[in-house]
Design a protein around this motif. Sequence first.
Motif, short mmCIF file in Angstrom:
data_model
loop_
_atom_site.label_atom_id
_atom_site.label_comp_id
_atom_site.label_asym_id
_atom_site.label_seq_id
_atom_site.Cartn_x
_atom_site.Cartn_y
_atom_site.Cartn_z
N THR A 30 71.54 56.37 61.36
CA THR A 30 72.36 56.76 60.21
C THR A 30 73.22 55.61 59.72
O THR A 30 73.28 55.34 58.51
N LEU A 31 73.86 54.91 60.64
CA LEU A 31 74.73 53.81 60.22
C LEU A 31 73.95 52.66 59.61
O LEU A 31 74.35 52.12 58.59
N THR A 32 72.84 52.29 60.22
CA THR A 32 72.08 51.18 59.67
C THR A 32 71.37 51.56 58.38
O THR A 32 71.06 50.70 57.57
N GLY A 33 71.14 52.82 58.18
CA GLY A 33 70.51 53.26 56.93
C GLY A 33 71.44 53.17 55.74
O GLY A 33 70.99 53.09 54.60
N HIS A 34 72.74 53.19 55.99
CA HIS A 34 73.71 53.14 54.89
C HIS A 34 74.35 51.77 54.69
O HIS A 34 75.15 51.61 53.78
N VAL A 35 73.99 50.81 55.52
CA VAL A 35 74.55 49.47 55.40
C VAL A 35 73.59 48.63 54.57
O VAL A 35 72.38 48.76 54.68
N GLN A 36 74.14 47.75 53.76
CA GLN A 36 73.29 46.88 52.96
C GLN A 36 72.64 45.83 53.84
O GLN A 36 73.18 45.41 54.86
#
Length: 56
Positions: A30-36
């Motif tokens: 989830t976190l890496t999916g929302h980081v550019q």
Amino acid sequence: MTTKTLNASAAGLGFLPAVFAIVLGLGVVTLTGHVQAAALHDAAHDVRHATGFPCH
């Protein structure tokens, strides 16, 4: 005198490592999916320099 031992499955705690792994995995995805992408690259680059691995 007798000694009683209690194993993890008898205590009902055998599922905790699996739950922890699932929560951790979902959190990472989830976190890496929302980081550019640039932010992820910069973070990985900084970690490589901090740990002494060559990256260039």
